[in-house]
Design a protein around this motif. Structure first.
Motif: not given
Length: 416
Positions: A291-296, A400-413
């Motif tokens: 589901f999530y983008p890794f290698a285009p 999706l314009s960034r390769v590789p991509t990630l949630p912008r925040s790096g996922f903070r909790f």
């Protein structure tokens, strides 16, 4: 010489478009194609892109596509390393690939790495509990967990601050391979720094100044002989040892996507906590990878004039296999933009899943570390589902314009 039927009048160079659009570039071109083939140029080279199970078999046939000279130096100097297994074909590739297969597909070895990861993960969770008000950036913390765990497993002596530096360097190698500017320079420096450190370590092992645990990756790589019968040159051995460590650290991308999925669809948390068999966690790991983008995409060069559905692809053409597009193609996936970890148990074929490439890992260029990726990711999915956390407001968008991509925040909790 016959060429592709009905080619455009001008094969327009798409390099800038690719850099600007990232993961969306090739799927958008595929949707606009009348015959399922994309014809363009990248860095001036004539390029043809394909998609689908038949294209996977075609692409991974070494009589059709070669890797030698296909990967540009900027990619080798950051992601893979000069002279890496990814650049080889034929017997040389099969002999070098056997090194990775012996280490990365052994069930006991994979299980041992999983245990190292869980041990390091639980140590990290205990540290987080000591300061529950401190926000945890999951991507950064998981990368360090994986760096320490894979070094434990490979026999590479890394502790403390060196583990954090290794994690940052491995992340930089992946983050900067597909771009220019500061990210790319960081990636080059990171690979050079870690290759030099591992080269020195391998030399010390060979000179008996340092001991490698029997059967460890450090031990096996240090003693390995190439197709010509010669032991791997120290820098080449360092390149390949790093090509075990770096992809393992890269599982941090998938782990962060898994946390994103659990936050977005929290109904999966309970079933995952009760998943004694591990089947749901494995399905969840597969679905994160789909589901999530890794290698285009992946690429290689046409070995000779090739026939594809009655058309000729000239020798030397750059061939791309559309990975992200295939993993979201409704021809192969029911409701492809629905996150559904149960889809594999209900009959949808894993043979269509190509987040890290396709083909046969033993004989071809498919990534030999997929068993490790799925096993480690499934373990981390279970651990994440078992954490009670609070997720503050943050930018969880995934560009999706960034390769590789990630949630912008790096996922903070924060731990609840």
């Amino acid at each position: 010489m016959p060429t592709l039927k009905n080619p455009p009048a001008v094969w327009t160079d798409s390099t800038l478009s690719l850099l600007a659009r990232g993961y969306a570039w090739l799927p958008d071109h595929m949707r606009a194609s009348a015959d399922g083939i994309v014809r363009t140029r990248l860095l001036g080279r004539r390029t043809v892109a394909l998609r689908g199970p038949e294209a996977v078999a075609f692409f991974y046939d070494e009589e059709h596509v070669q890797r030698r000279a296909a990967l540009p130096d900027p990619v080798l100097d950051t992601l893979f390393g000069q002279g890496a297994v990814h650049t080889l074909d034929g017997l040389a590739h099969r002999v070098r690939k056997a090194l990775f297969m012996s280490l990365l597909t052994d069930e006991k070895g994979v299980a041992a790495l999983r245990e190292h990861v869980l041990l390091r993960w639980r140590e990290a969770v205990a540290r987080w509990r000591e300061d529950p008000e401190r926000p945890v950036v999951l991507f950064e913390e998981t990368a360090e967990v994986l760096a320490l765990a894979v070094c434990d497993w490979t026999g590479v002596p890394v502790t403390g601050a060196d583990g954090a530096e290794l994690a940052r360097d491995c992340v930089a190698m992946v983050d900067g391979f597909a771009t220019a500017g500061p990210r790319h320079l960081r990636a080059r420096h990171a690979r050079k720094r870690q290759e030099e450190a591992l080269e020195q370590l391998i030399t010390r092992v060979r000179e008996r100044q340092e001991t490698a645990p029997d059967g460890s990756a450090l031990d096996v790589v240090s003693r390995y002989h190439d197709a010509d019968g010669a032991v791997l040159e120290p820098r080449r051995a360092a390149v390949e040892l790093l090509n075990i460590i770096r992809p393992t650290v890269a599982i941090a991308w998938f782990a962060t996507f898994a946390a994103h999925a659990l936050h977005r669809w929290p109904e999966h948390r309970g079933p995952l906590r009760d998943d004694v068999s591990g089947h749901l966690a494995t399905g969840f790991a597969h679905e994160v990878r789909r589901f999530y983008p890794f290698a285009p995409f992946v690429g290689g060069l046409a070995v000779r004039d090739l026939q594809w559905h009655g058309e000729t692809i000239p020798r030397g053409t750059l061939l791309l296999l559309d990975l992200y597009g295939q993993d979201h193609d409704p021809q192969w996936w029911a409701h492809p933009y629905r996150f559904d970890p149960h889809r594999y148990a209900s009959g949808e074929s894993l043979h269509h899943l190509v987040p890290q490439g396709g083909g046969d890992a033993a004989e071809g260029h498919r990534c030999p570390g997929e068993d490790i990726t799925v096993t480690v990711l499934a373990a981390l999915v279970t651990e994440l589902a078992g954490l009670d956390i609070g997720v503050p407001d943050q930018d969880l968008s995934i560009p999706l314009s960034r390769v590789p991509t990630l949630p912008r925040s790096g996922f903070r909790f924060r731990l609840a």
